[in-house]
Enzyme design. Structure first.
Site, PDB file in Angstrom:
ATOM      1  N   THR A 248       0.831  19.090  43.675  1.00  0.00           N
ATOM      2  CA  THR A 248       1.579  19.405  42.450  1.00  0.00           C
ATOM      3  C   THR A 248       2.321  18.176  41.928  1.00  0.00           C
ATOM      4  O   THR A 248       2.703  17.301  42.716  1.00  0.00           O
ATOM      5  CB  THR A 248       2.603  20.531  42.743  1.00  0.00           C
ATOM      6  OG1 THR A 248       3.537  20.625  41.673  1.00  0.00           O
ATOM      7  CG2 THR A 248       3.397  20.271  44.022  1.00  0.00           C
ATOM      8  N   ASP A 249       2.558  18.136  40.630  1.00  0.00           N
ATOM      9  CA  ASP A 249       3.340  17.028  40.062  1.00  0.00           C
ATOM     10  C   ASP A 249       4.770  17.016  40.602  1.00  0.00           C
ATOM     11  O   ASP A 249       5.453  16.000  40.550  1.00  0.00           O
ATOM     12  CB  ASP A 249       3.352  17.102  38.520  1.00  0.00           C
ATOM     13  CG  ASP A 249       3.981  18.374  37.964  1.00  0.00           C
ATOM     14  OD1 ASP A 249       4.214  19.327  38.735  1.00  0.00           O
ATOM     15  OD2 ASP A 249       4.241  18.418  36.740  1.00  0.00           O
ATOM     16  N   GLU A 250       5.220  18.167  41.136  1.00  0.00           N
ATOM     17  CA  GLU A 250       6.619  18.257  41.578  1.00  0.00           C
ATOM     18  C   GLU A 250       6.927  17.318  42.740  1.00  0.00           C
ATOM     19  O   GLU A 250       8.098  17.037  43.005  1.00  0.00           O
ATOM     20  CB  GLU A 250       6.969  19.707  41.937  1.00  0.00           C
ATOM     21  CG  GLU A 250       6.757  20.609  40.753  1.00  0.00           C
ATOM     22  CD  GLU A 250       7.308  22.012  40.908  1.00  0.00           C
ATOM     23  OE1 GLU A 250       8.311  22.208  41.591  1.00  0.00           O
ATOM     24  OE2 GLU A 250       6.708  22.915  40.307  1.00  0.00           O
TER      25      GLU A 250
ATOM     26  N   TYR B 103      10.373  23.270  48.235  1.00  0.00           N
ATOM     27  CA  TYR B 103       8.938  23.463  47.930  1.00  0.00           C
ATOM     28  C   TYR B 103       8.253  22.109  47.714  1.00  0.00           C
ATOM     29  O   TYR B 103       7.234  21.803  48.329  1.00  0.00           O
ATOM     30  CB  TYR B 103       8.770  24.350  46.683  1.00  0.00           C
ATOM     31  CG  TYR B 103       7.393  24.254  46.049  1.00  0.00           C
ATOM     32  CD1 TYR B 103       6.262  24.704  46.725  1.00  0.00           C
ATOM     33  CD2 TYR B 103       7.211  23.696  44.773  1.00  0.00           C
ATOM     34  CE1 TYR B 103       4.985  24.607  46.150  1.00  0.00           C
ATOM     35  CE2 TYR B 103       5.956  23.593  44.195  1.00  0.00           C
ATOM     36  CZ  TYR B 103       4.854  24.050  44.884  1.00  0.00           C
ATOM     37  OH  TYR B 103       3.593  23.941  44.322  1.00  0.00           O
TER      38      TYR B 103
ATOM     39  N   LYS C 150       5.263  20.116  49.865  1.00  0.00           N
ATOM     40  CA  LYS C 150       3.974  19.696  49.293  1.00  0.00           C
ATOM     41  C   LYS C 150       3.794  18.177  49.428  1.00  0.00           C
ATOM     42  O   LYS C 150       2.674  17.693  49.609  1.00  0.00           O
ATOM     43  CB  LYS C 150       3.868  20.114  47.819  1.00  0.00           C
ATOM     44  CG  LYS C 150       3.802  21.610  47.582  1.00  0.00           C
ATOM     45  CD  LYS C 150       2.537  22.279  48.117  1.00  0.00           C
ATOM     46  CE  LYS C 150       1.303  21.952  47.319  1.00  0.00           C
ATOM     47  NZ  LYS C 150       0.124  22.748  47.767  1.00  0.00           N
TER      48      LYS C 150
HETATM   49  P1  NAD Z   1       0.167  31.696  44.638  1.00  0.00           P
HETATM   50  O1  NAD Z   1       1.508  31.834  45.251  1.00  0.00           O
HETATM   51  O2  NAD Z   1      -0.210  32.556  43.473  1.00  0.00           O
HETATM   52  O3  NAD Z   1      -0.966  31.937  45.752  1.00  0.00           O
HETATM   53  C1  NAD Z   1      -0.887  31.416  47.029  1.00  0.00           C
HETATM   54  C2  NAD Z   1      -1.944  32.103  47.878  1.00  0.00           C
HETATM   55  O4  NAD Z   1      -1.884  31.530  49.203  1.00  0.00           O
HETATM   56  C3  NAD Z   1      -1.712  33.616  48.048  1.00  0.00           C
HETATM   57  O5  NAD Z   1      -2.927  34.303  47.861  1.00  0.00           O
HETATM   58  C4  NAD Z   1      -1.213  33.755  49.468  1.00  0.00           C
HETATM   59  O6  NAD Z   1      -1.561  34.994  50.068  1.00  0.00           O
HETATM   60  C5  NAD Z   1      -1.899  32.571  50.154  1.00  0.00           C
HETATM   61  N1  NAD Z   1      -1.191  32.134  51.357  1.00  0.00           N
HETATM   62  C6  NAD Z   1       0.142  31.853  51.477  1.00  0.00           C
HETATM   63  N2  NAD Z   1       0.428  31.498  52.740  1.00  0.00           N
HETATM   64  C7  NAD Z   1      -0.751  31.519  53.430  1.00  0.00           C
HETATM   65  C8  NAD Z   1      -1.105  31.231  54.782  1.00  0.00           C
HETATM   66  N3  NAD Z   1      -0.189  30.856  55.683  1.00  0.00           N
HETATM   67  N4  NAD Z   1      -2.410  31.342  55.130  1.00  0.00           N
HETATM   68  C9  NAD Z   1      -3.343  31.733  54.225  1.00  0.00           C
HETATM   69  N5  NAD Z   1      -3.058  32.032  52.949  1.00  0.00           N
HETATM   70  C10 NAD Z   1      -1.772  31.920  52.553  1.00  0.00           C
HETATM   71  O7  NAD Z   1       0.039  30.157  44.277  1.00  0.00           O
HETATM   72  P2  NAD Z   1      -0.742  29.445  43.081  1.00  0.00           P
HETATM   73  O8  NAD Z   1       0.158  29.350  41.922  1.00  0.00           O
HETATM   74  O9  NAD Z   1      -2.085  30.060  42.938  1.00  0.00           O
HETATM   75  O10 NAD Z   1      -0.881  27.965  43.686  1.00  0.00           O
HETATM   76  C11 NAD Z   1      -2.022  27.588  44.430  1.00  0.00           C
HETATM   77  C12 NAD Z   1      -1.889  26.140  44.847  1.00  0.00           C
HETATM   78  O11 NAD Z   1      -1.749  25.310  43.716  1.00  0.00           O
HETATM   79  C13 NAD Z   1      -0.666  25.875  45.724  1.00  0.00           C
HETATM   80  O12 NAD Z   1      -1.030  24.956  46.726  1.00  0.00           O
HETATM   81  C14 NAD Z   1       0.346  25.253  44.776  1.00  0.00           C
HETATM   82  O13 NAD Z   1       1.221  24.377  45.462  1.00  0.00           O
HETATM   83  C15 NAD Z   1      -0.584  24.498  43.850  1.00  0.00           C
HETATM   84  N6  NAD Z   1      -0.079  24.271  42.486  1.00  0.00           N
HETATM   85  C16 NAD Z   1       0.414  25.324  41.760  1.00  0.00           C
HETATM   86  C17 NAD Z   1       0.843  25.111  40.445  1.00  0.00           C
HETATM   87  C18 NAD Z   1       1.351  26.249  39.586  1.00  0.00           C
HETATM   88  O14 NAD Z   1       1.787  26.023  38.463  1.00  0.00           O
HETATM   89  N7  NAD Z   1       1.290  27.510  40.032  1.00  0.00           N
HETATM   90  C19 NAD Z   1       0.791  23.821  39.902  1.00  0.00           C
HETATM   91  C20 NAD Z   1       0.285  22.772  40.681  1.00  0.00           C
HETATM   92  C21 NAD Z   1      -0.149  23.017  41.977  1.00  0.00           C
HETATM   93  P1  TYD Z   2       8.696  28.076  37.452  1.00  0.00           P
HETATM   94  O1  TYD Z   2       7.699  28.946  36.763  1.00  0.00           O
HETATM   95  O2  TYD Z   2       9.450  28.645  38.597  1.00  0.00           O
HETATM   96  O3  TYD Z   2       7.946  26.741  37.836  1.00  0.00           O
HETATM   97  P2  TYD Z   2       8.534  25.337  38.422  1.00  0.00           P
HETATM   98  O4  TYD Z   2       9.913  25.542  38.887  1.00  0.00           O
HETATM   99  O5  TYD Z   2       7.599  25.108  39.562  1.00  0.00           O
HETATM  100  O6  TYD Z   2       8.405  24.368  37.312  1.00  0.00           O
HETATM  101  O7  TYD Z   2       9.768  27.617  36.380  1.00  0.00           O
HETATM  102  C1  TYD Z   2       9.391  26.915  35.211  1.00  0.00           C
HETATM  103  C2  TYD Z   2      10.662  26.543  34.467  1.00  0.00           C
HETATM  104  O8  TYD Z   2      11.291  27.742  34.009  1.00  0.00           O
HETATM  105  C3  TYD Z   2      11.686  25.851  35.336  1.00  0.00           C
HETATM  106  O9  TYD Z   2      12.348  24.858  34.570  1.00  0.00           O
HETATM  107  C4  TYD Z   2      12.665  26.948  35.723  1.00  0.00           C
HETATM  108  C5  TYD Z   2      12.629  27.864  34.521  1.00  0.00           C
HETATM  109  N1  TYD Z   2      12.859  29.308  34.802  1.00  0.00           N
HETATM  110  C6  TYD Z   2      13.846  30.011  34.103  1.00  0.00           C
HETATM  111  O10 TYD Z   2      14.524  29.465  33.226  1.00  0.00           O
HETATM  112  N2  TYD Z   2      14.028  31.335  34.393  1.00  0.00           N
HETATM  113  C7  TYD Z   2      13.298  31.971  35.349  1.00  0.00           C
HETATM  114  O11 TYD Z   2      13.534  33.194  35.589  1.00  0.00           O
HETATM  115  C8  TYD Z   2      12.279  31.243  36.044  1.00  0.00           C
HETATM  116  C9  TYD Z   2      11.452  31.904  37.106  1.00  0.00           C
HETATM  117  C10 TYD Z   2      12.096  29.911  35.732  1.00  0.00           C
END
Ligand code: NAD
Ligand code: TYD
Length: 342
Positions: A124-126, A151, A155
């Protein structure tokens, strides 16, 4: 046929990746390992080809389970499994370190033992921390890793164990670092689906701080296409930043959602900020564009419309979640904040 091993395939992005690969790479079959935590949902995998997609419930930290599940002739591992929500990591970091760091190490160890050709880590960019607002600075692949939330720290640590597996043991690795995803099937703890679900139910929309934090939003199908290309065309050992050049302040995202849903802005509540809240994310995706031949295909307007339509048409999916443990989560995270909202 090529066989790939996907972890976290029952989550938001993993399930979109599986859907994409089954549709666009007809010579690939998938073994999918997911622990089905609160974020994993078998409804996300409904109606997939049962011949080319095999689901196994299991934990990536459980070495024996991973040994048993990972196929013998496996072309690639895609590690999507993670604890993924910043707010939960602030309350307790344990599961983040366990799944995101130990789990990644277990997968790398087993992949090496089984001679997997390539390991793709979904990062992730984070991990790169926060950028100053009102600057023209962007995250690039050369940016320092400066994670600010538990988090993001987990990562970043996962990226280091991937790097170490490559440097020490010669594992072929690629890391993708994407910005904030949105789209169908995202768990409604994240900003966009939480605000859509609350607005659809005429409930208040809790915006942290002054609402001016900036995120760089990308439609999930664009992200998973980049992951697939990083596997097929990426150079071994490289990192690829993935972003849609789509910076938005949170408050603008929330008002766009309300307008699209025909709901009043009076639903917005400014609430106590998230501790350590990163101010701005902005990704320079030039390397992915030039080396992988990747580009975004979905505009912000189209992506938001598709996302809102999906949540409108799939209210059962949302209510199954909102009727479960989610209620307690929401109360813990938001009750006090909303009571003392400005
Ligand atoms: P999500 O929380 O929707 O899904 C995570 C999945 O992983 C779930 O199905 C969960 O059951 C499974 N999981 C969790 N712990 C586990 C374990 N110990 N063993 C096996 N499975 C397990 O997450 P997402 O938003 O789909 O993100 C997927 C990936 O992409 C993550 O690695 C996250 O860091 C990365 N990512 C997410 C975003 C975003 O905006 N959501 C952006 C950049 C990168
Ligand atoms: P989020 O979806 O949790 O992603 P990330 O923290 O990984 O970027 O949040 C996106 C942005 O929205 C972040 O700046 C936090 C803000 N946010 C709120 O203002 N209210 C909320 O209830 C949530 C979940 C996020």
């Amino acid at each position: 046929m090529r066989t790939i091993f996907v972890t976290g395939g029952a989550g938001f992005i993993g399930s979109a990746f599986i859907r994409y690969v089954l549709a666009e790479r007809t010579d690939v079959e998938i073994v999918d390992l997911d622990a089905l935590t609160y974020a994993g949902n078998l409804e996300n995998l409904a109606e997939l080809d049962p011949v080319r997609h095999r689901f196994i419930k299991g934990d990536i930290c459980d070495r024996e389970a991973v040994m048993a599940a990972m196929p013998e002739r496996c072309d690639a591992v895609f590690n999507f499994a993670a604890e993924s929500h910043v707010d939960r990591s602030i309350n307790s970091a344990d599961e983040f370190l366990r799944t995101n760091v130990i789990g990644t190490q277990v997968l790398l160890d087993v992949a090496r033992m089984k001679g997997v050709r390539r390991f793709v880590q979904i990062s992730t960019d984070e991990v790169m921390g926060s950028l100053p607002e009102d600057s023209d600075e962007f995250f690039t692949e050369r940016s320092e890793l400066r994670p600010n939330s538990p988090y993001a720290a987990s990562k970043a640590a996962a990226e280091f164990v991937v790097r170490a597996a490559r440097e020490t043991h010669g594992v072929d690795t690629v890391i993708t670092r994407c910005g904030n995803n949105y789209g169908p099937r995202q768990f409604p703890e994240k900003l966009i689906p939480l605000m859509i679900a609350n607005a659809m139910n005429d409930e208040p929309l809790p915006v942290y701080g002054d609402g001016k934090n900036v995120r760089d939003w990308i439609y999930v199908d664009d992200h998973v296409r980049a992951v697939c290309l990083a596997y097929e065309r990426g150079r071994s050992g490289e990192v690829y930043n993935i972003g849609a050049r789509n910076e938005r302040q949170n408050i603008d995202v929330v008002t766009s959602l309300l307008d699209a849903l025909g709901k009043p802005h009076s639903l917005i509540r400014f609430v106590e900020d998230r501790p350590g809240h990163d101010r701005r994310y902005a990704i320079d995706p030039t390397k992915a564009e030039t080396e992988l031949g990747w580009n975004t295909r979905t505009s912000w307007e189209d992506g938001l419309r598709k996302t809102i339509d999906w949540y409108r048409d799939n209210q059962d999916w949302v209510s199954h979640i909102r009727n479960g443990q989610y209620r307690d989560y929401y109360k813990t995270m938001y009750a006090a904040r909303l009571e003392s909202a400005l």
